[in-house]
Design a protein around this motif. Structure first.
Motif, PDB file in Angstrom:
ATOM      1  N   ALA A 137       0.813  -1.216   0.000  1.00  0.00           N
ATOM      2  CA  ALA A 137       0.000   0.000   0.000  1.00  0.00           C
ATOM      3  C   ALA A 137       0.847   1.267   0.000  1.00  0.00           C
ATOM      4  O   ALA A 137       0.517   2.237  -0.692  1.00  0.00           O
ATOM      5  CB  ALA A 137      -0.957  -0.004   1.186  1.00  0.00           C
ATOM      6  N   ALA A 138       1.940   1.296   0.739  1.00  0.00           N
ATOM      7  CA  ALA A 138       2.769   2.502   0.793  1.00  0.00           C
ATOM      8  C   ALA A 138       3.318   2.870  -0.588  1.00  0.00           C
ATOM      9  O   ALA A 138       3.348   4.047  -0.962  1.00  0.00           O
ATOM     10  CB  ALA A 138       3.921   2.310   1.779  1.00  0.00           C
ATOM     11  N   THR A 139       3.720   1.868  -1.352  1.00  0.00           N
ATOM     12  CA  THR A 139       4.231   2.118  -2.700  1.00  0.00           C
ATOM     13  C   THR A 139       3.108   2.573  -3.623  1.00  0.00           C
ATOM     14  O   THR A 139       3.288   3.488  -4.428  1.00  0.00           O
ATOM     15  CB  THR A 139       4.900   0.840  -3.256  1.00  0.00           C
ATOM     16  OG1 THR A 139       5.958   0.470  -2.375  1.00  0.00           O
ATOM     17  CG2 THR A 139       5.434   1.050  -4.648  1.00  0.00           C
ATOM     18  N   LEU A 140       1.941   1.944  -3.510  1.00  0.00           N
ATOM     19  CA  LEU A 140       0.794   2.337  -4.321  1.00  0.00           C
ATOM     20  C   LEU A 140       0.384   3.770  -4.014  1.00  0.00           C
ATOM     21  O   LEU A 140       0.126   4.565  -4.931  1.00  0.00           O
ATOM     22  CB  LEU A 140      -0.385   1.390  -4.073  1.00  0.00           C
ATOM     23  CG  LEU A 140      -0.178  -0.074  -4.439  1.00  0.00           C
ATOM     24  CD1 LEU A 140      -1.368  -0.905  -3.953  1.00  0.00           C
ATOM     25  CD2 LEU A 140       0.049  -0.247  -5.925  1.00  0.00           C
ATOM     26  N   LEU A 141       0.341   4.107  -2.731  1.00  0.00           N
ATOM     27  CA  LEU A 141      -0.043   5.475  -2.347  1.00  0.00           C
ATOM     28  C   LEU A 141       0.964   6.506  -2.834  1.00  0.00           C
ATOM     29  O   LEU A 141       0.588   7.589  -3.292  1.00  0.00           O
ATOM     30  CB  LEU A 141      -0.198   5.573  -0.830  1.00  0.00           C
ATOM     31  CG  LEU A 141      -1.492   5.015  -0.269  1.00  0.00           C
ATOM     32  CD1 LEU A 141      -1.433   4.969   1.254  1.00  0.00           C
ATOM     33  CD2 LEU A 141      -2.676   5.838  -0.736  1.00  0.00           C
ATOM     34  N   ALA A 142       2.241   6.189  -2.747  1.00  0.00           N
ATOM     35  CA  ALA A 142       3.267   7.120  -3.226  1.00  0.00           C
ATOM     36  C   ALA A 142       3.124   7.355  -4.724  1.00  0.00           C
ATOM     37  O   ALA A 142       3.237   8.497  -5.199  1.00  0.00           O
ATOM     38  CB  ALA A 142       4.659   6.587  -2.895  1.00  0.00           C
ATOM     39  N   ALA A 143       2.859   6.306  -5.474  1.00  0.00           N
ATOM     40  CA  ALA A 143       2.673   6.450  -6.919  1.00  0.00           C
ATOM     41  C   ALA A 143       1.413   7.255  -7.228  1.00  0.00           C
ATOM     42  O   ALA A 143       1.427   8.144  -8.083  1.00  0.00           O
ATOM     43  CB  ALA A 143       2.603   5.072  -7.573  1.00  0.00           C
ATOM     44  N   HIS A 144       0.334   6.954  -6.521  1.00  0.00           N
ATOM     45  CA  HIS A 144      -0.929   7.664  -6.725  1.00  0.00           C
ATOM     46  C   HIS A 144      -0.746   9.155  -6.419  1.00  0.00           C
ATOM     47  O   HIS A 144      -1.198  10.013  -7.175  1.00  0.00           O
ATOM     48  CB  HIS A 144      -2.001   7.050  -5.812  1.00  0.00           C
ATOM     49  CG  HIS A 144      -3.387   7.173  -6.332  1.00  0.00           C
ATOM     50  ND1 HIS A 144      -4.222   6.104  -6.453  1.00  0.00           N
ATOM     51  CD2 HIS A 144      -4.099   8.236  -6.742  1.00  0.00           C
ATOM     52  CE1 HIS A 144      -5.401   6.507  -6.907  1.00  0.00           C
ATOM     53  NE2 HIS A 144      -5.344   7.801  -7.089  1.00  0.00           N
ATOM     54  N   ARG A 145      -0.058   9.434  -5.314  1.00  0.00           N
ATOM     55  CA  ARG A 145       0.191  10.832  -4.925  1.00  0.00           C
ATOM     56  C   ARG A 145       1.021  11.552  -5.979  1.00  0.00           C
ATOM     57  O   ARG A 145       0.722  12.691  -6.357  1.00  0.00           O
ATOM     58  CB  ARG A 145       0.895  10.901  -3.577  1.00  0.00           C
ATOM     59  CG  ARG A 145       1.220  12.336  -3.130  1.00  0.00           C
ATOM     60  CD  ARG A 145       1.934  12.372  -1.796  1.00  0.00           C
ATOM     61  NE  ARG A 145       1.155  11.791  -0.728  1.00  0.00           N
ATOM     62  CZ  ARG A 145       0.192  12.425  -0.061  1.00  0.00           C
ATOM     63  NH1 ARG A 145      -0.096  13.672  -0.357  1.00  0.00           N
ATOM     64  NH2 ARG A 145      -0.461  11.825   0.912  1.00  0.00           N
ATOM     65  N   ALA A 146       2.072  10.905  -6.487  1.00  0.00           N
ATOM     66  CA  ALA A 146       2.947  11.531  -7.489  1.00  0.00           C
ATOM     67  C   ALA A 146       2.168  11.876  -8.753  1.00  0.00           C
ATOM     68  O   ALA A 146       2.323  12.980  -9.303  1.00  0.00           O
ATOM     69  CB  ALA A 146       4.121  10.614  -7.805  1.00  0.00           C
ATOM     70  N   VAL A 147       1.322  10.968  -9.200  1.00  0.00           N
ATOM     71  CA  VAL A 147       0.529  11.244 -10.403  1.00  0.00           C
ATOM     72  C   VAL A 147      -0.483  12.347 -10.123  1.00  0.00           C
ATOM     73  O   VAL A 147      -0.671  13.253 -10.934  1.00  0.00           O
ATOM     74  CB  VAL A 147      -0.167   9.961 -10.910  1.00  0.00           C
ATOM     75  CG1 VAL A 147      -1.107  10.278 -12.064  1.00  0.00           C
ATOM     76  CG2 VAL A 147       0.865   8.933 -11.338  1.00  0.00           C
ATOM     77  N   ALA A 148      -1.135  12.297  -8.971  1.00  0.00           N
ATOM     78  CA  ALA A 148      -2.126  13.325  -8.616  1.00  0.00           C
ATOM     79  C   ALA A 148      -1.471  14.700  -8.512  1.00  0.00           C
ATOM     80  O   ALA A 148      -2.044  15.705  -8.946  1.00  0.00           O
ATOM     81  CB  ALA A 148      -2.827  12.955  -7.313  1.00  0.00           C
ATOM     82  N   GLU A 149      -0.281  14.767  -7.939  1.00  0.00           N
ATOM     83  CA  GLU A 149       0.435  16.043  -7.854  1.00  0.00           C
ATOM     84  C   GLU A 149       0.791  16.567  -9.242  1.00  0.00           C
ATOM     85  O   GLU A 149       0.688  17.764  -9.508  1.00  0.00           O
ATOM     86  CB  GLU A 149       1.690  15.886  -7.002  1.00  0.00           C
ATOM     87  CG  GLU A 149       1.398  15.748  -5.525  1.00  0.00           C
ATOM     88  CD  GLU A 149       2.603  15.404  -4.681  1.00  0.00           C
ATOM     89  OE1 GLU A 149       3.672  15.030  -5.247  1.00  0.00           O
ATOM     90  OE2 GLU A 149       2.489  15.501  -3.440  1.00  0.00           O
ATOM     91  N   ALA A 150       1.204  15.673 -10.133  1.00  0.00           N
ATOM     92  CA  ALA A 150       1.537  16.079 -11.501  1.00  0.00           C
ATOM     93  C   ALA A 150       0.296  16.596 -12.228  1.00  0.00           C
ATOM     94  O   ALA A 150       0.362  17.603 -12.948  1.00  0.00           O
ATOM     95  CB  ALA A 150       2.163  14.913 -12.259  1.00  0.00           C
ATOM     96  N   VAL A 151      -0.833  15.921 -12.045  1.00  0.00           N
ATOM     97  CA  VAL A 151      -2.088  16.368 -12.663  1.00  0.00           C
ATOM     98  C   VAL A 151      -2.486  17.728 -12.112  1.00  0.00           C
ATOM     99  O   VAL A 151      -2.859  18.627 -12.864  1.00  0.00           O
ATOM    100  CB  VAL A 151      -3.205  15.323 -12.453  1.00  0.00           C
ATOM    101  CG1 VAL A 151      -4.573  15.898 -12.786  1.00  0.00           C
ATOM    102  CG2 VAL A 151      -2.929  14.080 -13.286  1.00  0.00           C
ATOM    103  N   ALA A 152      -2.395  17.899 -10.808  1.00  0.00           N
ATOM    104  CA  ALA A 152      -2.753  19.185 -10.191  1.00  0.00           C
ATOM    105  C   ALA A 152      -1.851  20.299 -10.708  1.00  0.00           C
ATOM    106  O   ALA A 152      -2.323  21.401 -11.018  1.00  0.00           O
ATOM    107  CB  ALA A 152      -2.664  19.082  -8.671  1.00  0.00           C
ATOM    108  N   ALA A 153      -0.561  20.025 -10.830  1.00  0.00           N
ATOM    109  CA  ALA A 153       0.379  21.037 -11.319  1.00  0.00           C
ATOM    110  C   ALA A 153       0.101  21.394 -12.775  1.00  0.00           C
ATOM    111  O   ALA A 153       0.177  22.562 -13.158  1.00  0.00           O
ATOM    112  CB  ALA A 153       1.814  20.537 -11.156  1.00  0.00           C
ATOM    113  N   SER A 154      -0.237  20.407 -13.588  1.00  0.00           N
ATOM    114  CA  SER A 154      -0.446  20.682 -15.013  1.00  0.00           C
ATOM    115  C   SER A 154      -1.792  21.339 -15.296  1.00  0.00           C
ATOM    116  O   SER A 154      -1.924  22.066 -16.277  1.00  0.00           O
ATOM    117  CB  SER A 154      -0.296  19.400 -15.840  1.00  0.00           C
ATOM    118  OG  SER A 154      -1.372  18.526 -15.592  1.00  0.00           O
ATOM    119  N   THR A 155      -2.790  21.083 -14.453  1.00  0.00           N
ATOM    120  CA  THR A 155      -4.115  21.664 -14.689  1.00  0.00           C
ATOM    121  C   THR A 155      -4.367  22.919 -13.868  1.00  0.00           C
ATOM    122  O   THR A 155      -5.276  23.683 -14.177  1.00  0.00           O
ATOM    123  CB  THR A 155      -5.226  20.643 -14.365  1.00  0.00           C
ATOM    124  OG1 THR A 155      -5.169  20.316 -12.974  1.00  0.00           O
ATOM    125  CG2 THR A 155      -5.099  19.395 -15.219  1.00  0.00           C
ATOM    126  N   GLY A 156      -3.600  23.085 -12.807  1.00  0.00           N
ATOM    127  CA  GLY A 156      -3.821  24.230 -11.931  1.00  0.00           C
ATOM    128  C   GLY A 156      -5.065  24.092 -11.065  1.00  0.00           C
ATOM    129  O   GLY A 156      -5.557  25.079 -10.520  1.00  0.00           O
TER     130      GLY A 156
END
Length: 133
Positions: free
Chosen positions: A47-66
């Motif tokens: 779960a820790a690895t899955l959450l880290a990956a999910h967070r990284a993608v979500a942060e990238a989406v948030a940064a690219s969409t604002g």
């Protein structure tokens, strides 16, 4: 933007049809694969690895969409989305498709203790033959 993660036995390709149907309705969907699937492994990471990956993608989406994405996923992906939201990730909401309320064959072990900490609207969708939801 709706960010969707796949279930344990699937990949982002399994979410493509849903993404296409939502796009027709003006909802932009981004889907991703967890590291184990991208590396060709069948067994999910911890779960820790899955959450880290999910967070990284979500942060990238948030940064690219604002903007704050809606987190979501199918089965395990939806569970990770709720855990990320419960940990305080800035999201507009959570969408869970076939949320796994308990492990297979273990209806006594509910996976809901973190849900009261999710401070945004949540939508749970399940099918009539879903044994885990």
């Amino acid at each position: 933007m709706l960010l969707l993660a796949p279930g344990a036995g699937t990949s982002r390709r399994h979410l493509a049809s849903l993404a296409d149907r939502l796009a027709v309705r003006g909802i932009t969907v981004a889907a991703f694969d967890y590291p184990y699937r991208a590396e060709g492994r069948r067994a999910p990471d911890r779960a820790a690895t899955l959450l880290a990956a999910h967070r990284a993608v979500a942060e990238a989406v948030a940064a690219s969409t604002g903007s704050r994405p809606v987190l979501g996923g199918r089965s395990m992906g939806g569970r990770m989305a709720t855990l990320l939201a419960a940990d305080g990730f800035p999201t507009s909401g959570v969408v869970c498709l076939a949320y796994p309320l308990h492990p297979a064959g273990r209806p006594d072990r509910l996976r809901v203790e973190h849900l009261p900490r999710v401070g945004v609207p949540m939508l749970f969708v399940r099918g009539g033959r879903d044994r885990l939801a």
